[in-house]
Motif scaffolding. Sequence first.
Motif, PDB file in Angstrom:
ATOM      1  N   LEU A   1       0.823  -1.210   0.000  1.00  0.00           N
ATOM      2  CA  LEU A   1       0.000   0.000   0.000  1.00  0.00           C
ATOM      3  C   LEU A   1       0.857   1.260   0.000  1.00  0.00           C
ATOM      4  O   LEU A   1       0.588   2.209  -0.738  1.00  0.00           O
TER       5      LEU A   1
ATOM      6  N   ARG B   1       1.058   4.115  -2.858  1.00  0.00           N
ATOM      7  CA  ARG B   1       0.639   5.486  -2.564  1.00  0.00           C
ATOM      8  C   ARG B   1       1.812   6.467  -2.466  1.00  0.00           C
ATOM      9  O   ARG B   1       1.750   7.557  -3.020  1.00  0.00           O
TER      10      ARG B   1
ATOM     11  N   THR C   1      -5.955   3.594  -4.369  1.00  0.00           N
ATOM     12  CA  THR C   1      -5.985   2.538  -3.370  1.00  0.00           C
ATOM     13  C   THR C   1      -5.906   3.214  -2.001  1.00  0.00           C
ATOM     14  O   THR C   1      -4.999   3.988  -1.745  1.00  0.00           O
TER      15      THR C   1
ATOM     16  N   CYS D   1      -7.999  -1.214   0.768  1.00  0.00           N
ATOM     17  CA  CYS D   1      -6.691  -1.278   0.113  1.00  0.00           C
ATOM     18  C   CYS D   1      -6.593  -2.410  -0.910  1.00  0.00           C
ATOM     19  O   CYS D   1      -5.498  -2.745  -1.363  1.00  0.00           O
ATOM     20  N   THR D   2      -7.715  -2.991  -1.300  1.00  0.00           N
ATOM     21  CA  THR D   2      -7.703  -4.155  -2.185  1.00  0.00           C
ATOM     22  C   THR D   2      -7.152  -3.823  -3.567  1.00  0.00           C
ATOM     23  O   THR D   2      -7.555  -2.849  -4.195  1.00  0.00           O
ATOM     24  N   VAL D   3      -6.224  -4.663  -4.010  1.00  0.00           N
ATOM     25  CA  VAL D   3      -5.647  -4.592  -5.349  1.00  0.00           C
ATOM     26  C   VAL D   3      -5.664  -6.014  -5.916  1.00  0.00           C
ATOM     27  O   VAL D   3      -6.030  -6.963  -5.227  1.00  0.00           O
TER      28      VAL D   3
ATOM     29  N   SER E   1      -3.451  -4.835   0.263  1.00  0.00           N
ATOM     30  CA  SER E   1      -2.117  -4.258   0.116  1.00  0.00           C
ATOM     31  C   SER E   1      -1.548  -3.706   1.416  1.00  0.00           C
ATOM     32  O   SER E   1      -0.339  -3.541   1.537  1.00  0.00           O
TER      33      SER E   1
ATOM     34  N   THR F   1      -3.929  -1.836  -9.824  1.00  0.00           N
ATOM     35  CA  THR F   1      -4.689  -0.988  -8.912  1.00  0.00           C
ATOM     36  C   THR F   1      -5.944  -0.486  -9.618  1.00  0.00           C
ATOM     37  O   THR F   1      -6.132  -0.692 -10.820  1.00  0.00           O
TER      38      THR F   1
ATOM     39  N   SER G   1     -12.927   1.928  -4.303  1.00  0.00           N
ATOM     40  CA  SER G   1     -11.892   1.284  -5.115  1.00  0.00           C
ATOM     41  C   SER G   1     -11.715  -0.165  -4.677  1.00  0.00           C
ATOM     42  O   SER G   1     -11.608  -1.058  -5.524  1.00  0.00           O
ATOM     43  N   GLY G   2     -11.713  -0.416  -3.388  1.00  0.00           N
ATOM     44  CA  GLY G   2     -11.614  -1.795  -2.897  1.00  0.00           C
ATOM     45  C   GLY G   2     -12.837  -2.619  -3.252  1.00  0.00           C
ATOM     46  O   GLY G   2     -12.727  -3.794  -3.618  1.00  0.00           O
TER      47      GLY G   2
END
Length: 152
Positions: free
Chosen positions: A22, A26, A34, A46-48, A57, A72, A101-102
């Motif tokens: 993560l 970032r 993320t 934080c999911t990728v 992540s 991402t 996003s997650g």
Amino acid sequence: MVSFTLNGEERRFDGDPETPLLWVIRDAERLTGTKYGCGIAQCGACTVHVDGMTRRSCITPIADLEGSSVTTIEAVSGREAEAVQTAWTAIDVPQCGYCQSGQIMSAVSLLQMNPAPSDADIDAAMAGNICRCATYQRIRQAIHDAASSLEG
């Protein structure tokens, strides 16, 4: 030094090998889609995708990613991603948007593995993604809508 692919581009990270993915995404790569949520892999913000599978992540050390491919929210693509993004917009899933996003990364992965998920399949796949605004019903509906659009 850790070498990996990020959103289709080769990257190298020459820092502490225990740095969470993560923070590499970032801070080092300046991709802010993320999100940091809890730091203990419980909220899903934080999911990728790592080698095509969802990964939190915030708890994944960069050292574990040698030779891996990371995607991402900024680069997720394909039929499933387009269907999910369209469905999300069509029924106004996000409220505050922080978790989205997650949520989207998890939904895309679900549809890649199961193009016609049941409510139970959706609930199981999305269980690790927390939405502070409680838009769970709209998230489930958007996944169903995305799956329906993929059938045609």
